[in-house]
Design an enzyme around this catalytic site. Structure first.
Site, PDB file in Angstrom:
ATOM      1  N   GLU A   1       0.824  -1.210   0.000  1.00 36.16           N
ATOM      2  CA  GLU A   1       0.000   0.000   0.000  1.00 36.16           C
ATOM      3  C   GLU A   1       0.860   1.264   0.000  1.00 36.16           C
ATOM      4  O   GLU A   1       0.642   2.191   0.788  1.00 36.16           O
ATOM      5  CB  GLU A   1      -0.969  -0.017   1.187  1.00 36.16           C
ATOM      6  CG  GLU A   1      -1.905  -1.217   1.142  1.00 36.16           C
ATOM      7  CD  GLU A   1      -2.964  -1.233   2.239  1.00 36.16           C
ATOM      8  OE1 GLU A   1      -2.723  -0.690   3.327  1.00 36.16           O
ATOM      9  OE2 GLU A   1      -4.041  -1.805   1.985  1.00 36.16           O
TER      10      GLU A   1
ATOM     11  N   GLU B   1     -12.596  -2.697  12.109  1.00 31.45           N
ATOM     12  CA  GLU B   1     -12.642  -1.921  10.861  1.00 31.45           C
ATOM     13  C   GLU B   1     -13.792  -2.354   9.950  1.00 31.45           C
ATOM     14  O   GLU B   1     -14.543  -1.518   9.459  1.00 31.45           O
ATOM     15  CB  GLU B   1     -11.296  -2.058  10.136  1.00 31.45           C
ATOM     16  CG  GLU B   1     -11.258  -1.348   8.806  1.00 31.45           C
ATOM     17  CD  GLU B   1      -9.896  -1.434   8.121  1.00 31.45           C
ATOM     18  OE1 GLU B   1      -8.959  -2.028   8.696  1.00 31.45           O
ATOM     19  OE2 GLU B   1      -9.785  -0.906   7.009  1.00 31.45           O
TER      20      GLU B   1
ATOM     21  N   ASP C   1      -8.483  -9.140   3.955  1.00 30.30           N
ATOM     22  CA  ASP C   1      -8.228  -8.066   4.921  1.00 30.30           C
ATOM     23  C   ASP C   1      -9.300  -7.987   5.999  1.00 30.30           C
ATOM     24  O   ASP C   1     -10.147  -7.101   5.954  1.00 30.30           O
ATOM     25  CB  ASP C   1      -8.149  -6.732   4.159  1.00 30.30           C
ATOM     26  CG  ASP C   1      -7.538  -5.632   5.005  1.00 30.30           C
ATOM     27  OD1 ASP C   1      -7.050  -5.934   6.098  1.00 30.30           O
ATOM     28  OD2 ASP C   1      -7.554  -4.478   4.545  1.00 30.30           O
TER      29      ASP C   1
HETATM   30  O1  GCW Z   1      -6.658  -2.576   4.607  1.00 32.30           O
HETATM   31  C1  GCW Z   1      -5.835  -1.926   5.328  1.00 32.30           C
HETATM   32  C2  GCW Z   1      -6.422  -0.926   6.269  1.00 32.30           C
HETATM   33  C3  GCW Z   1      -5.323   0.064   6.476  1.00 32.30           C
HETATM   34  C4  GCW Z   1      -4.146  -0.672   7.119  1.00 32.30           C
HETATM   35  C5  GCW Z   1      -3.767  -1.869   6.246  1.00 32.30           C
HETATM   36  C6  GCW Z   1      -2.673  -2.719   6.847  1.00 32.30           C
HETATM   37  C7  GCW Z   1      -2.488   0.228   8.555  1.00 32.30           C
HETATM   38  O2  GCW Z   1      -7.581  -0.343   5.732  1.00 32.30           O
HETATM   39  O3  GCW Z   1      -5.775   1.097   7.287  1.00 32.30           O
HETATM   40  O4  GCW Z   1      -3.036   0.161   7.276  1.00 32.30           O
HETATM   41  O5  GCW Z   1      -4.880  -2.659   6.041  1.00 32.30           O
HETATM   42  O6  GCW Z   1      -3.003  -3.688   7.502  1.00 32.30           O
HETATM   43  O7  GCW Z   1      -1.513  -2.420   6.652  1.00 32.30           O
END
Ligand code: GCW
Length: 656
Positions: A265, A372, A344
């Site tokens: 990411e 989340e 996720d």
């Molecule tokens: O999908 C994502 C979350 C992010 C998070 C990421 C991760 C900390 O939406 O907020 O970043 O997973 O686990 O690295």
């Protein structure tokens, strides 16, 4: 600032045993001092009197001692009733501390008749990951701001101590104090800009047997020292990490190590230089090794720039594809941290196939206590039952019995560094966790990491009795136990996941991510929905050992709750329940809302038995949950009615 004591609120008991009021301490050290302090505090609350603390071996009372030979395993403890008193024997000072917390829990809940207890913490590493940023915000935080940081300063107040006690009381032994997304200022946490203050936290944690870790920025040499690259095979880069790390240990000799999110990411990582994750992780591991530190390297690595038109690329495959060929290439002090599922933290996912595939690598199971995708601490969703299923999942890595639990406990391959990590759900809200009931997840996580065989119902009972009192136990436990299935019913069906409001991830938006770049698609059309992950689709099912590989690939054998994760299914397909897929979607969405209504009615019936503030706070969240559930129900039902044109058999309201 005022805050609730959560499960460490030692309330007066109706009856106490006189022997509790003498504590005989035959050991010493910082952790023992904490154990004594905790005991005294608890007795002041439960017995209304300060116990006598003595070294007099001849006294009758509760005796604390360390005996390294008592249990096979680190930090274990025995609690026994003997000679009219009690003995809490730890294999180490941490063992004594855990034993004291256990004893106090049993005393509070009237369970001491069930002694003796013999316990060894199951997971070697029992970690909490904070996604706190130094500006004071918390990524995916749903209960206020950080209590570690504000405006790029490190905070210090008594709340930190209460937090640390709570963590120790559930067996946590490692805390990562900053977000895995390490921004500019956080990169300085391992430098003199912040180290003295970090040390203050580390010292506090140490008194409770907890090691402090930081998330680090893989590009730190560039950001902090002006390097033009952070290639892990560049000797100067490695040297910079060695020196920087040596300094960290000079200041904090008990420092635990680093957590790293790399090439994920948008975060920097070894891929930029054509290097592998093993190159990156080992470089850091070698900087930490001379000091006994470890590097925890996350496997959440996937292509977040996918084209939705491309049906061959499958995000679910990514962790396995990126890491499987590196099995056996990591240094001894590297641990891979693997999210529980391949996507996720959705409400329902299969277990990540990496657990059954890596055999020469240390592994940590990562779960998310922060909700989340499971209601953001507004909606009630008690998660231990989900974690229990994950831990009990048999990977068949070494034949039958190779459960995730055995693998991350180190029982399958004998790894030294392994265990569980969880993204914590706390913030500086008065009650720490959004809805007060979400603290059951914080509590339950620690208890499961200590004792993965514990029943989730027992955990829920313990938490309820300690927090809200035994008189509401039955109703609250029932509410908690039903909550995950209820949440699953009114949100995305049968393992398909997502369908959430982009970015925020609360509330429905069926196509919110459907034409986006994140690799999270439901592929619904006028005939059906679901992702074909069988060999004729993306081939993801091949990442599992038999028999799962065959079971998941076969529509008839695939567990129903994961059907749409693995298969594209027609709306008129008949499920094992005898219902068509479309009718199942309608029914579960109506049921989900009805179950929330029933839950609220139960909560209202508890009004006189729950302290006003907690009652009102939780009720307020439950009303929001009901609105959320209705929104999910109507959007999902309408969406699939419009796609399929099939009416609800029962003629309920589905908007055109
Ligand atoms: O999908 C994502 C979350 C992010 C998070 C990421 C991760 C900390 O939406 O907020 O970043 O997973 O686990 O690295």
């Amino acid at each position: 600032m005022e805050y609730s004591k959560c499960w460490l609120d030692y309330r007066p008991l109706e009856s106490v045993e006189e022997v509790w009021l003498t504590l005989i301490v035959s050991c010493d050290g910082l952790i023992i001092e904490s154990a004594v302090k905790e005991y005294v505090l608890a007795m002041e609350g439960m017995a209304g009197r300060k116990p006598t603390v003595t070294a007099d071996e001849a006294a009758a009372g509760v005796r604390l001692l360390v005996d390294e030979s008592i249990v096979s395993g680190t930090d274990g403890y025995h609690i026994i009733g003997e000679d009219g008193g009690y003995k809490i024997i730890g294999q180490s000072p941490s063992g004594v501390l855990y034993g004291v917390f256990h004893f106090l829990r049993m005393a509070a809940n009237g369970e001491l008749s069930q002694l003796p207890v013999e316990n060894v913490p199951a997971m070697p590493l029992r970690m909490m990951n904070h996604w706190d940023n130094m500006d004071g915000s918390i990524e995916r935080g749903y209960s206020g701001e950080s209590f570690f940081y504000k405006d790029y300063e490190i905070l210090w107040d008594e709340r930190l101590e209460h937090y640390t006690r709570m963590m120790a009381s559930i067996g946590i032994n490692g805390i990562v104090i900053n977000n895995v997304n390490v921004h500019e200022k956080e990169t300085y946490l391992i430098t003199d800009t912040y180290l003295q203050k970090v040390k203050q936290y580390a010292d506090l944690f140490q008194r409770y047997g907890i090691k402090l870790y930081t998330s680090v920025n893989f590009a730190a040499p560039m950001e902090l020292a002006g390097f033009d690259n952070c290639d892990p095979l560049e000797p100067q880069v490695a040297e910079w990490w060695k020196e920087t790390t040596a300094h960290v240990y000079e200041v904090i000799p008990e420092f635990g190590g680093y957590l790293v999110k790399a090439d994920s990411e948008g975060r920097p990582g070894p891929f930029t230089y054509g290097r592998t994750h093993a190159d990156g992780a080992n470089m850091l591991a070698r900087a930490l090794a001379p000091h006994g530190g470890i590097v925890i390297w996350r496997c959440f690595v996937y292509n977040c720039g996918q084209d939705w038109r491309d049906k061959k690329t499958d995000r679910a495959r990514a962790a396995y594809d990126n890491f499987i060929h590196l099995d056996g290439c990591f240094d001894e002090n590297v641990v891979l941290q693997i999210k529980n599922g391949p996507m996720d933290f959705q409400v329902r996912e299969p277990v990540s196939p990496l657990f059954g595939a890596l055999k020469k690598t240390n592994m940590i199971l990562e779960v998310q206590i922060a909700q989340e995708y499971t209601g953001q601490q507004i909606d009630l969703c008690y998660l231990p039952p989900m974690w229990r299923e994950i831990l009990d999942f048999d990977t068949y890595a070494e034949g039958k019995g190779s459960t995730v639990s055995n693998i991350v406990r180190g029982a399958a391959y004998g790894q030294k560094f392994c265990g569980m990590a969880a993204v914590i759900n706390t913030g500086n809200d008065k009650n720490w966790t959004g809805t007060d009931l979400a603290a059951a997840n914080t509590y339950g996580y620690g208890r499961l990491a200590m004792e993965p065989a514990m029943s989730c119902e027992t955990i829920a009972k313990e938490w309820t009795d300690l927090t809200l009192g035994a008189k509401v136990e039955k109703d609250v436990v029932d509410m908690l136990m039903k909550s995950w299935p209820t949440y699953e019913k009114y949100t995305s069906p049968l393992g398909i996941g997502w369908m959430v409001t982009p970015h925020y991830h609360y509330g429905p938006d069926i196509d919110g991510y459907e034409y986006d770049r994140w690799g999270t698609y439901h592929r619904a059309d006028c005939n059906g929905l679901g992702v074909d992950r069988t060999p004729s689709g993306t081939g993801y099912t091949n990442q599992y050992n038999e028999p799962w590989r065959t079971i998941y690939a076969d529509v008839e054998q695939c567990p129903q709750e994961l059907l749409l994760f693995f298969h594209y299914i027609r709306y008129d397909y008949t499920l094992k329940s005898g219902k068509t897929l479309i009718q199942h979607i309608y029914d579960t969405h109506f049921e989900g809302v009805e179950e929330v209504e029933a839950m609220i009615a139960v909560w209202k019936s508890l009004q006189n038995r729950i302290a006003g503030e907690v009652y009102g706070r939780v009720l307020e969240r439950m009303e929001l949950q009901l609105a959320n559930a209705k929104e999910w129900r109507d959007r999902v039902n309408t969406y699939f009615y419009r796609k399929s044109g099939v009416k609800d058999e029962k003629g309920r309201t589905i908007y055109e």
